[in-house]
Design a protein around this motif. Structure first.
Motif, PDB file in Angstrom:
ATOM      1  N   LEU A   1     -24.530 -32.311  33.525  1.00  0.00           N
ATOM      2  CA  LEU A   1     -23.812 -32.922  34.647  1.00  0.00           C
ATOM      3  C   LEU A   1     -23.324 -34.313  34.280  1.00  0.00           C
ATOM      4  CD1 LEU A   1     -22.890 -32.905  37.601  1.00  0.00           C
ATOM      5  CD2 LEU A   1     -25.191 -33.695  38.235  1.00  0.00           C
ATOM      6  N   SER A   2     -24.183 -35.099  33.655  1.00  0.00           N
ATOM      7  CA  SER A   2     -23.775 -36.445  33.234  1.00  0.00           C
ATOM      8  C   SER A   2     -22.655 -36.389  32.205  1.00  0.00           C
ATOM      9  CB  SER A   2     -24.974 -37.204  32.649  1.00  0.00           C
ATOM     10  OG  SER A   2     -25.925 -37.489  33.642  1.00  0.00           O
TER      11      SER A   2
ATOM     12  N   GLY B   1     -55.332 -30.189  34.088  1.00  0.00           N
ATOM     13  CA  GLY B   1     -54.332 -30.780  33.220  1.00  0.00           C
ATOM     14  C   GLY B   1     -52.970 -30.703  33.872  1.00  0.00           C
ATOM     15  N   ALA B   2     -51.976 -31.184  33.183  1.00  0.00           N
ATOM     16  CA  ALA B   2     -50.615 -31.194  33.723  1.00  0.00           C
ATOM     17  C   ALA B   2     -49.626 -30.819  32.639  1.00  0.00           C
ATOM     18  CB  ALA B   2     -50.275 -32.575  34.271  1.00  0.00           C
ATOM     19  N   THR B   3     -48.508 -30.281  33.095  1.00  0.00           N
ATOM     20  CA  THR B   3     -47.387 -30.045  32.195  1.00  0.00           C
ATOM     21  C   THR B   3     -46.139 -30.642  32.818  1.00  0.00           C
ATOM     22  OG1 THR B   3     -47.044 -27.881  33.214  1.00  0.00           O
ATOM     23  CG2 THR B   3     -48.206 -27.915  31.117  1.00  0.00           C
ATOM     24  N   LEU B   4     -45.314 -31.194  31.972  1.00  0.00           N
ATOM     25  CA  LEU B   4     -43.980 -31.604  32.390  1.00  0.00           C
ATOM     26  C   LEU B   4     -43.014 -30.651  31.711  1.00  0.00           C
ATOM     27  CD1 LEU B   4     -41.931 -33.370  33.765  1.00  0.00           C
ATOM     28  CD2 LEU B   4     -42.146 -35.029  31.893  1.00  0.00           C
ATOM     29  N   VAL B   5     -42.359 -29.822  32.519  1.00  0.00           N
ATOM     30  CA  VAL B   5     -41.443 -28.817  32.000  1.00  0.00           C
ATOM     31  C   VAL B   5     -40.040 -29.406  31.954  1.00  0.00           C
ATOM     32  CG1 VAL B   5     -40.552 -26.477  32.261  1.00  0.00           C
ATOM     33  CG2 VAL B   5     -42.865 -27.017  33.049  1.00  0.00           C
ATOM     34  N   ILE B   6     -39.469 -29.459  30.758  1.00  0.00           N
ATOM     35  CA  ILE B   6     -38.113 -29.963  30.568  1.00  0.00           C
ATOM     36  C   ILE B   6     -37.282 -28.835  29.962  1.00  0.00           C
ATOM     37  CG2 ILE B   6     -36.646 -31.709  29.486  1.00  0.00           C
ATOM     38  CD1 ILE B   6     -38.560 -32.895  31.466  1.00  0.00           C
ATOM     39  N   GLY B   7     -36.545 -28.138  30.808  1.00  0.00           N
ATOM     40  CA  GLY B   7     -35.709 -27.041  30.353  1.00  0.00           C
ATOM     41  C   GLY B   7     -34.374 -27.101  31.055  1.00  0.00           C
ATOM     42  N   THR B   8     -33.938 -25.978  31.611  1.00  0.00           N
ATOM     43  CA  THR B   8     -32.741 -26.001  32.451  1.00  0.00           C
ATOM     44  C   THR B   8     -32.927 -26.994  33.585  1.00  0.00           C
ATOM     45  OG1 THR B   8     -32.234 -23.695  31.936  1.00  0.00           O
ATOM     46  CG2 THR B   8     -31.240 -24.608  33.925  1.00  0.00           C
ATOM     47  N   GLY B   9     -34.105 -26.968  34.199  1.00  0.00           N
ATOM     48  CA  GLY B   9     -34.492 -27.940  35.222  1.00  0.00           C
ATOM     49  C   GLY B   9     -35.691 -28.728  34.737  1.00  0.00           C
ATOM     50  N   SER B  10     -36.305 -29.486  35.639  1.00  0.00           N
ATOM     51  CA  SER B  10     -37.509 -30.231  35.282  1.00  0.00           C
ATOM     52  C   SER B  10     -38.472 -30.229  36.461  1.00  0.00           C
ATOM     53  CB  SER B  10     -37.172 -31.674  34.891  1.00  0.00           C
ATOM     54  OG  SER B  10     -36.650 -32.392  35.993  1.00  0.00           O
ATOM     55  N   ILE B  11     -39.760 -30.185  36.136  1.00  0.00           N
ATOM     56  CA  ILE B  11     -40.800 -30.252  37.162  1.00  0.00           C
ATOM     57  C   ILE B  11     -42.112 -30.585  36.480  1.00  0.00           C
ATOM     58  CG2 ILE B  11     -41.300 -27.777  37.021  1.00  0.00           C
ATOM     59  CD1 ILE B  11     -41.900 -27.858  40.048  1.00  0.00           C
ATOM     60  N   ALA B  12     -42.926 -31.380  37.149  1.00  0.00           N
ATOM     61  CA  ALA B  12     -44.282 -31.645  36.681  1.00  0.00           C
ATOM     62  C   ALA B  12     -45.236 -30.807  37.526  1.00  0.00           C
ATOM     63  CB  ALA B  12     -44.617 -33.120  36.812  1.00  0.00           C
TER      64      ALA B  12
ATOM     65  N   PHE C   1     -24.453 -27.438  28.073  1.00  0.00           N
ATOM     66  CA  PHE C   1     -23.901 -28.613  27.390  1.00  0.00           C
ATOM     67  C   PHE C   1     -24.990 -29.492  26.774  1.00  0.00           C
ATOM     68  CE2 PHE C   1     -20.187 -27.886  30.236  1.00  0.00           C
ATOM     69  CZ  PHE C   1     -19.187 -27.900  29.276  1.00  0.00           C
ATOM     70  N   ALA C   2     -26.257 -29.250  27.121  1.00  0.00           N
ATOM     71  CA  ALA C   2     -27.336 -30.134  26.663  1.00  0.00           C
ATOM     72  C   ALA C   2     -27.443 -30.222  25.146  1.00  0.00           C
ATOM     73  CB  ALA C   2     -28.665 -29.698  27.280  1.00  0.00           C
TER      74      ALA C   2
ATOM     75  N   SER D   1     -32.380 -33.015  42.147  1.00  0.00           N
ATOM     76  CA  SER D   1     -33.577 -33.272  41.362  1.00  0.00           C
ATOM     77  C   SER D   1     -33.312 -32.895  39.911  1.00  0.00           C
ATOM     78  CB  SER D   1     -34.738 -32.478  41.969  1.00  0.00           C
ATOM     79  OG  SER D   1     -35.957 -32.756  41.329  1.00  0.00           O
ATOM     80  N   ASP D   2     -34.327 -32.369  39.225  1.00  0.00           N
ATOM     81  CA  ASP D   2     -34.202 -31.930  37.822  1.00  0.00           C
ATOM     82  C   ASP D   2     -33.846 -33.071  36.875  1.00  0.00           C
ATOM     83  OD1 ASP D   2     -34.926 -29.345  38.346  1.00  0.00           O
ATOM     84  OD2 ASP D   2     -32.890 -28.638  38.656  1.00  0.00           O
ATOM     85  N   GLU D   3     -34.390 -34.256  37.152  1.00  0.00           N
ATOM     86  CA  GLU D   3     -34.125 -35.403  36.281  1.00  0.00           C
ATOM     87  C   GLU D   3     -34.632 -35.147  34.864  1.00  0.00           C
ATOM     88  OE1 GLU D   3     -35.151 -36.956  40.467  1.00  0.00           O
ATOM     89  OE2 GLU D   3     -35.916 -35.435  39.070  1.00  0.00           O
ATOM     90  N   GLY D   4     -33.849 -35.582  33.881  1.00  0.00           N
ATOM     91  CA  GLY D   4     -34.237 -35.431  32.485  1.00  0.00           C
ATOM     92  C   GLY D   4     -34.041 -34.053  31.910  1.00  0.00           C
ATOM     93  N   SER D   5     -33.501 -33.135  32.711  1.00  0.00           N
ATOM     94  CA  SER D   5     -33.371 -31.731  32.295  1.00  0.00           C
ATOM     95  C   SER D   5     -32.066 -31.464  31.566  1.00  0.00           C
ATOM     96  CB  SER D   5     -33.449 -30.826  33.519  1.00  0.00           C
ATOM     97  OG  SER D   5     -32.270 -30.977  34.304  1.00  0.00           O
ATOM     98  N   GLY D   6     -31.941 -30.227  31.068  1.00  0.00           N
ATOM     99  CA  GLY D   6     -30.698 -29.811  30.438  1.00  0.00           C
ATOM    100  C   GLY D   6     -29.536 -29.812  31.407  1.00  0.00           C
TER     101      GLY D   6
END
Length: 287
Positions: free
Chosen positions: A155-156, A115-126, A204-205, A145-150
């Motif tokens: 930063l944005s 299986g897989a997990t997509l971790v979306i926290g401070t950073g991001s990784i699959a 800031f997320a 990297s860390d797209e979609g993360s907190g």
């Protein structure tokens, strides 16, 4: 009696859980950030602090501690030399098993099955396990990297807020809330950025999510962009053969409503948490 210790050492906090052979929780602990990039000595101190809290709660003596089988998932472990540095330390436990925090999250989410997990926290990784192989997608580190993360959301938000101060874009409640942290002074914001960590940006997320849910134009654009990155992560996960995918991490519950319904329909609920994965790594198996 057999004892198993699991530790989840991430970019925002480090948690521990100590159980016996029956799976009864004997103690827990929690400390601050624990990323392998802070150096082996500092990391060891943080890990042992979290472990010590759990051991102290359980009331184990030194001889009992020496029988513990430990499994640890550590952020940044893929950094060159990090695994070797930790392996060279004289730990007080009977056995030690190290993996990245993404690997234990995946093990816990699927209880060791493919299986897989997509971790979306401070950073991001699959993180994917498929046909006995473990591999990751993304997770190369902030800010590349860390797209979609907190951290990426923060930063944005800073970028948009500074543009609003310059007059290059129209201020919104979000941009004003961000610059208010610096008394609306560009120089103070830049000074903060010189020292800011991914965790600082990720702080800031929640603000970004709050204003996006209140229909702030800039906040919505930031979150919608993050959702697109998350959607592409999920598409790639299934393209790489994963039979299941769970969305996990501190930011996951708030990002999920921003994903398309067809994407959400493909997701599976995690069967366990990262600490379950760390305990599995240590050798514990549920009856």
């Amino acid at each position: 009696m057999a004892y198993f210790l699991g530790i989840d050492a991430g970019g925002s906090h480090c948690r521990s859980r100590l159980i016996d052979a029956d799976g009864t929780i004997l103690g827990t602990g929690k400390t601050g950030p624990a990323n392998a990039r802070i150096g082996a000595e500092r990391l060891q101190a943080t890990l042992m602090d979290a472990a010590g809290q759990a051991v102290g709660m359980a009331g184990l003596d030194r001889d009992q501690v020496a029988t513990i089988a430990a499994g640890m998932g550590i952020a940044g472990l893929s950094h060159p030399g990090a695994r070797e540095a930790l392996a060279a330390i004289a730990w007080p436990f009977a056995s030690m098993h190290f993996e990245t925090d993404a690997v234990i999250a995946n093990i816990g989410a699927h209880m060791g099955q493919d299986g897989a997990t997509l971790v979306i926290g401070t950073g991001s990784i699959a993180q994917i396990r498929f046909e006995g192989k473990n591999f990751a997608i993304g997770g190369y580190g902030f800010p590349i990297s860390d797209e979609g993360s907190g951290a990426a959301l923060g930063l944005s938000a800073m970028r948009h807020a500074l543009r609003a101060l310059d007059g290059r874009t129209k201020p919104t409640p979000l941009s004003s809330a961000v610059t208010a942290r610096f008394d609306h002074e560009t120089a103070r914001a830049i000074a903060w950025m010189d020292q800011a960590t991914p965790r600082d940006y990720a702080a800031f997320a929640p603000l970004v999510m709050d204003y996006a849910e209140a229909n702030d134009a800039i906040a919505r654009s930031i979150v919608e962009d993050a959702a697109q990155h998350i959607e592409r992560f999920i598409e790639t996960i299934f393209e790489r053969g994963a039979p299941r995918c769970a969305l996990v991490g501190g930011l996951a519950p708030r990002m999920k409503p921003w994903l398309r319904s067809r994407t959400v329909a493909r997701l599976s609920d995690p069967l366990g948490d990262p600490l379950d994965g760390a305990l599995h790594l240590a050798g514990y198996r549920r009856a």
